[in-house]
Enzyme design. Structure first.
Site, PDB file in Angstrom:
ATOM      1  N   HIS A 134       0.716  -1.259   0.174  1.00  0.00           N
ATOM      2  CA  HIS A 134      -0.132   0.038  -0.124  1.00  0.00           C
ATOM      3  C   HIS A 134       0.760   1.284   0.037  1.00  0.00           C
ATOM      4  O   HIS A 134       0.277   2.455   0.179  1.00  0.00           O
ATOM      5  CB  HIS A 134      -0.954   0.047   1.300  1.00  0.00           C
ATOM      6  CG  HIS A 134      -1.884  -1.278   1.279  1.00  0.00           C
ATOM      7  ND1 HIS A 134      -2.739  -1.533   2.495  1.00  0.00           N
ATOM      8  CD2 HIS A 134      -2.490  -1.863   0.195  1.00  0.00           C
ATOM      9  CE1 HIS A 134      -3.297  -2.504   1.951  1.00  0.00           C
ATOM     10  NE2 HIS A 134      -3.122  -2.695   0.759  1.00  0.00           N
ATOM     11  N   GLN A 237      -8.616 -10.832  16.337  1.00  0.00           N
ATOM     12  CA  GLN A 237      -9.981 -11.141  15.752  1.00  0.00           C
ATOM     13  C   GLN A 237      -9.938 -12.255  14.698  1.00  0.00           C
ATOM     14  O   GLN A 237      -9.117 -12.581  14.005  1.00  0.00           O
ATOM     15  CB  GLN A 237     -10.400  -9.571  15.147  1.00  0.00           C
ATOM     16  CG  GLN A 237     -10.590  -8.728  15.939  1.00  0.00           C
ATOM     17  CD  GLN A 237     -10.799  -7.378  15.348  1.00  0.00           C
ATOM     18  OE1 GLN A 237     -10.029  -7.096  14.519  1.00  0.00           O
ATOM     19  NE2 GLN A 237     -12.045  -6.630  15.670  1.00  0.00           N
TER      20      GLN A 237
END
Length: 476
Positions: A134, A237
């Site tokens: 990115h 998570q």
């Protein structure tokens, strides 16, 4: 992740699943998984690590999708969370430096990162072993010759737009661009190709602190499965790729990596940050009944006169041998002092006041001037000087040490340019244990009565006096 970076991104409604509850493996289960992960790493032939924002939260940088992530809080109408320190002063986490140690040991072959914080490069991962999918908020690229420029300040734009600077190659000179992607931008082909290649070669892909939600990046680890490789996910998570993983670890990334490093008997060295700046001294002789000179002194960035000096807050200039001369306090850039005086030797003391996030408050530098004689050129091996600074800093556990790397006269002008390297932070990582603790050593040293010079080989350093390769990387 920079909060400024988030505000520069274009609006996007769907940014993935946000705010999922965090899961923590019971201590005995976590320890078993850490031991299994350590065995996988120890036996691996081609280890690739895939990182996300979760490895930088302990650096003081908020993540995106966690319970207190940037986009999670924005969706709840709570605004952007506050960072605990300036983005450009974020120090590597234990995980960052653990990866550097694994690379040095020949175990880690390649790192793929979705982060734009530049901490992998700062911590010591070689550029040729890193794919930044990115982009990097601290890097500019020349679209013409492909040269990369790593900065010590956050580049002003995102979306691969033109920046105010140009390529320093005299044969090129093209306008530089930032490297950070906006939502609509395609992932850079060269980074993706390298990442895909290493994932196909990998026998273990270790995913650290990533929700593995954003395509196409999240599918890269799956490429290892075709060759019999294993995927390990360490995240608090659940992720969409958990069912494809050989092992899923629900634990703090730093805690897991501390346990892995202990199991592998790998020690983690302190991290030492070194920043560079220029001092330019310019003079003009005037001949009359009494000889006098006009001179100026500038403290500027090594990236150019107009580039921000993000780690310097102010500069105080005094004259110890001339108490009748008033101390000059330069509060903002450009840090420039101009004076006119009689033509005689002068001792100048520069007090460089460092910005928030630095490990010491200031550094004092003696800058003697003989207006009628050159102080002589210095051109030391930059890498050797920096390594020596790091070694002495680790030994003394004190930041604020500095060294002249280069001093040169500008041809045809009475101008002298000196380049200084200064240790602005040292981060000491606690003893490797199941739960690792980080401590940033913020030593504020008082000015010593005697200046201490440490001479070793061709290096001169002063003691702390202040409170398939990728593109070639240029640090300028």
């Amino acid at each position: 992740m920079s909060l400024g970076y988030v505000q520069k991104l274009s609006f996007k409604e769907d940014v993935g699943t946000l705010g999922m509850s965090e899961i923590f493996d019971p201590p005995n289960v976590l320890q078993q998984k850490i031991e299994e992960l350590a065995s996988l790493i120890e036996e691996s032939k081609h280890l690739v690590v895939f990182t996300g924002a979760g490895i930088s939260t302990s650096c003081g940088i908020p993540d995106f999708r966690g319970p207190k992530g940037v986009w999670t809080l924005q969706r709840e109408g709570k605004g952007v969370p506050e960072a605990s320190l300036p983005f450009h002063r974020a120090m590597p986490s234990l995980t960052h430096v653990a990866l550097v140690e694994l690379e040095k040991a020949g175990i880690l072959k390649f790192v793929i990162s979705q982060n734009v914080d530049s901490i992998h490069l700062r911590s010591g991962i070689p550029r040729e072993k890193l794919a930044e999918l990115h982009g990097n908020s601290f890097m500019e690229i020349c679209p013409s010759c492909g040269a990369e420029y790593l900065r010590d300040f956050e580049v002003e734009t995102i979306g691969m737009k033109e920046t105010p600077r140009r390529c320093s190659d005299i044969k090129c000179g093209a306008k530089l661009r930032d490297t950070v992607l906006d939502w609509e931008d395609a992932l850079p082909r060269k980074e993706m190709n390298a990442a895909s290649k290493h994932c196909r070669m990998a026998d273990v892909v270790l995913c650290l602190g990533t929700s593995l939600q954003i395509t196409p990046a999240c599918n890269l680890p799956l490429k290892s499965l075709r060759g019999g490789g294993k995927i390990v996910i360490v995240n608090l998570q659940p992720t969409p790729k958990d069912k494809k993983a050989w092992l899923v670890v629900h634990g703090m990334v730093d805690q897991v990596m501390a346990g892995v490093m202990e199991r592998l008997n790998c020690q983690i060295s302190p991290y030492v940050r070194i920043d560079l700046f220029h001092v330019i001294f310019n003079q003009t002789h005037c001949i009359g009944e009494r000889k006098y000179t006009k001179w100026s002194l500038r403290v500027i960035s090594v990236h150019g006169e107009k580039a921000p000096l993000s780690f310097i807050k102010s500069v105080e200039i005094s004259f110890p041998d001339r108490p009748e001369l008033k101390v000059a306090v330069l509060q903002k850039q450009p840090f420039v002092l101009k004076r006119e005086m009689l033509l005689r030797p002068l001792d100048i003391l520069l007090k460089i006041n460092l910005s928030d996030g630095c490990g010491c408050q200031f550094v004092n530098i003696d800058f003697p001037v003989n207006f009628e004689e050159s102080s002589g050129c210095v051109n030391l091996d930059k890498d050797k000087v920096i390594q020596k600074l790091k070694d002495v800093t680790v030994q003394d556990q004190c930041c604020g040490k500095f060294s002249v790397i280069e001093r040169k006269n500008v041809p045809g002008q009475k101008k002298e340019l000196s380049t200084y390297a200064v240790v602005t932070n040292i981060v000491k990582y606690g003893a490797i244990a199941p739960i690792a603790k980080l401590s940033v050593v913020n030593t504020v040293a008082k000015r010593s009565k005697e200046k201490v010079d440490i001479r070793s080989d061709d290096c001169l350093m002063a003691s702390c006096e202040g409170e398939g390769t990728m593109k070639k990387l240029r640090v300028q």
